[in-house]
Design a protein around this motif. Structure first.
Motif, PDB file in Angstrom:
ATOM      1  N   MET A 131       0.846  -1.175   0.000  1.00 51.71           N
ATOM      2  CA  MET A 131       0.000   0.000   0.000  1.00 51.71           C
ATOM      3  C   MET A 131       0.889   1.234   0.000  1.00 51.71           C
ATOM      4  N   HIS A 132       0.526   2.253  -0.761  1.00 51.14           N
ATOM      5  CA  HIS A 132       1.247   3.519  -0.812  1.00 51.14           C
ATOM      6  C   HIS A 132       1.191   4.170   0.562  1.00 51.14           C
ATOM      7  N   SER A 133       2.332   4.688   1.047  1.00 52.45           N
ATOM      8  CA  SER A 133       2.395   5.225   2.409  1.00 52.45           C
ATOM      9  C   SER A 133       1.426   6.378   2.649  1.00 52.45           C
ATOM     10  N   ALA A 134       1.083   7.148   1.624  1.00 52.26           N
ATOM     11  CA  ALA A 134       0.136   8.251   1.802  1.00 52.26           C
ATOM     12  C   ALA A 134      -1.277   7.761   2.067  1.00 52.26           C
ATOM     13  N   LEU A 135      -1.566   6.505   1.730  1.00 48.76           N
ATOM     14  CA  LEU A 135      -2.913   5.964   1.931  1.00 48.76           C
ATOM     15  C   LEU A 135      -3.088   5.293   3.282  1.00 48.76           C
ATOM     16  N   ARG A 136      -2.023   5.043   4.011  1.00 46.54           N
ATOM     17  CA  ARG A 136      -2.129   4.311   5.275  1.00 46.54           C
ATOM     18  C   ARG A 136      -3.058   4.944   6.290  1.00 46.54           C
ATOM     19  N   PRO A 137      -3.135   6.309   6.399  1.00 45.37           N
ATOM     20  CA  PRO A 137      -4.060   6.880   7.394  1.00 45.37           C
ATOM     21  C   PRO A 137      -5.530   6.638   7.074  1.00 45.37           C
ATOM     22  N   PHE A 138      -5.848   6.240   5.852  1.00 45.78           N
ATOM     23  CA  PHE A 138      -7.234   6.037   5.471  1.00 45.78           C
ATOM     24  C   PHE A 138      -7.634   4.602   5.792  1.00 45.78           C
ATOM     25  N   LEU A 139      -8.581   4.450   6.695  1.00 42.76           N
ATOM     26  CA  LEU A 139      -8.969   3.127   7.164  1.00 42.76           C
ATOM     27  C   LEU A 139     -10.456   2.927   6.958  1.00 42.76           C
ATOM     28  N   ALA A 140     -10.822   1.819   6.362  1.00 47.83           N
ATOM     29  CA  ALA A 140     -12.241   1.493   6.220  1.00 47.83           C
ATOM     30  C   ALA A 140     -12.597   0.495   7.309  1.00 47.83           C
ATOM     31  N   LEU A 141     -13.644   0.786   8.059  1.00 52.14           N
ATOM     32  CA  LEU A 141     -14.034  -0.039   9.190  1.00 52.14           C
ATOM     33  C   LEU A 141     -15.464  -0.517   9.018  1.00 52.14           C
ATOM     34  N   ALA A 142     -15.752  -1.748   9.400  1.00 54.23           N
ATOM     35  CA  ALA A 142     -17.102  -2.296   9.290  1.00 54.23           C
ATOM     36  C   ALA A 142     -17.914  -1.994  10.548  1.00 54.23           C
ATOM     37  N   SER A 143     -19.224  -1.934  10.402  1.00 64.59           N
ATOM     38  CA  SER A 143     -20.121  -1.670  11.517  1.00 64.59           C
ATOM     39  C   SER A 143     -21.407  -2.456  11.357  1.00 64.59           C
ATOM     40  N   PHE A 144     -22.129  -2.624  12.447  1.00 68.02           N
ATOM     41  CA  PHE A 144     -23.408  -3.315  12.420  1.00 68.02           C
ATOM     42  C   PHE A 144     -24.409  -2.525  13.251  1.00 68.02           C
ATOM     43  N   GLY A 145     -25.712  -2.594  12.920  1.00 70.26           N
ATOM     44  CA  GLY A 145     -26.752  -1.886  13.662  1.00 70.26           C
ATOM     45  C   GLY A 145     -27.625  -1.087  12.724  1.00 70.26           C
ATOM     46  N   VAL A 146     -28.505  -0.263  13.274  1.00 64.03           N
ATOM     47  CA  VAL A 146     -29.416   0.563  12.482  1.00 64.03           C
ATOM     48  C   VAL A 146     -29.542   1.926  13.135  1.00 64.03           C
ATOM     49  N   VAL A 147     -29.430   3.000  12.346  1.00 65.70           N
ATOM     50  CA  VAL A 147     -29.617   4.362  12.842  1.00 65.70           C
ATOM     51  C   VAL A 147     -30.695   5.019  11.999  1.00 65.70           C
ATOM     52  N   PRO A 148     -31.770   5.528  12.609  1.00 64.56           N
ATOM     53  CA  PRO A 148     -32.834   6.169  11.820  1.00 64.56           C
ATOM     54  C   PRO A 148     -32.347   7.465  11.195  1.00 64.56           C
ATOM     55  N   GLN A 149     -32.869   7.805  10.037  1.00 61.63           N
ATOM     56  CA  GLN A 149     -32.532   9.039   9.333  1.00 61.63           C
ATOM     57  C   GLN A 149     -33.781   9.916   9.257  1.00 61.63           C
ATOM     58  N   ALA A 150     -33.641  11.220   9.495  1.00 60.41           N
ATOM     59  CA  ALA A 150     -34.777  12.145   9.438  1.00 60.41           C
ATOM     60  C   ALA A 150     -34.912  12.705   8.030  1.00 60.41           C
ATOM     61  N   ALA A 151     -36.128  12.791   7.544  1.00 60.78           N
ATOM     62  CA  ALA A 151     -36.393  13.421   6.249  1.00 60.78           C
ATOM     63  C   ALA A 151     -36.429  14.934   6.442  1.00 60.78           C
ATOM     64  N   ALA A 152     -36.323  15.690   5.362  1.00 65.84           N
ATOM     65  CA  ALA A 152     -36.355  17.148   5.433  1.00 65.84           C
ATOM     66  C   ALA A 152     -37.623  17.609   6.158  1.00 65.84           C
ATOM     67  N   GLY A 153     -37.477  18.531   7.074  1.00 69.66           N
ATOM     68  CA  GLY A 153     -38.613  19.058   7.814  1.00 69.66           C
ATOM     69  C   GLY A 153     -38.961  18.266   9.064  1.00 69.66           C
ATOM     70  N   GLU A 154     -38.454  17.058   9.219  1.00 70.03           N
ATOM     71  CA  GLU A 154     -38.715  16.265  10.420  1.00 70.03           C
ATOM     72  C   GLU A 154     -37.766  16.696  11.525  1.00 70.03           C
ATOM     73  N   THR A 155     -38.149  16.407  12.739  1.00 74.54           N
ATOM     74  CA  THR A 155     -37.271  16.698  13.866  1.00 74.54           C
ATOM     75  C   THR A 155     -36.882  15.399  14.550  1.00 74.54           C
ATOM     76  N   PHE A 156     -35.771  15.457  15.228  1.00 80.39           N
ATOM     77  CA  PHE A 156     -35.269  14.312  15.990  1.00 80.39           C
ATOM     78  C   PHE A 156     -35.415  14.608  17.473  1.00 80.39           C
ATOM     79  N   GLU A 157     -35.650  13.579  18.240  1.00 75.92           N
ATOM     80  CA  GLU A 157     -35.517  13.672  19.688  1.00 75.92           C
ATOM     81  C   GLU A 157     -34.243  12.913  20.025  1.00 75.92           C
ATOM     82  N   TYR A 158     -33.363  13.586  20.751  1.00 81.38           N
ATOM     83  CA  TYR A 158     -32.085  12.972  21.081  1.00 81.38           C
ATOM     84  C   TYR A 158     -32.106  12.413  22.492  1.00 81.38           C
ATOM     85  N   GLN A 159     -31.437  11.291  22.649  1.00 82.14           N
ATOM     86  CA  GLN A 159     -31.290  10.668  23.954  1.00 82.14           C
ATOM     87  C   GLN A 159     -29.816  10.369  24.167  1.00 82.14           C
TER      88      GLN A 159
END
Length: 122
Positions: A1-29
């Motif tokens: 790998m080119h040394s300039a690319l080493r700081p870029f890391l792709a990481l996997a994740s699992f779970g679900v996060v809801p997304q708000a549509a335009a004009g909707e509001t979120f309640e944060y917890q």
């Protein structure tokens, strides 16, 4: 790998996060604390369509800041938050090296991390 690319890391994740549509509001917890009770500053973090990823960062050994003689301790640990389970998980994967204080952005269901510092460069 080119040394300039080493700081870029792709990481996997699992779970679900809801997304708000335009004009909707979120309640944060407040989320539960990370599995590590002391936590970290300067973590790479973002939410993906599958959850939240938080990785790396640093803290001061013994809670003593550097200006009082403390030592910065860097982390390579990756945590994911699964909203369905309502808790953080420590991933078996780690960053390539302990680092933090950079920038990150969600990409697909992972996290791209760039820049920052580690124990050899701040």
């Amino acid at each position: 790998m080119h040394s300039a690319l080493r700081p870029f890391l792709a990481l996997a994740s699992f779970g679900v996060v809801p997304q708000a549509a335009a004009g909707e509001t979120f309640e944060y917890q407040a989320l539960p604390p990370l599995p590590d009770p002391l936590g970290f500053a300067g973590m790479y973090a973002d939410s993906t369509a599958n959850g939240i990823i938080a990785a790396g960062g640093h803290r001061f050994s013994g809670g003593i800041p550097w200006w009082e003689g403390g030592t910065k301790v860097w982390s390579n640990v990756i945590y994911t938050f699964d909203p369905g389970m309502g808790k953080w998980q420590t991933r078996p994967e780690t960053l390539a090296r302990p680092m933090g204080d950079g920038v990150s952005v969600a990409w697909r269901d992972g996290l791209v991390c760039a820049g920052g510092g580690d124990s050899t460069q701040a």
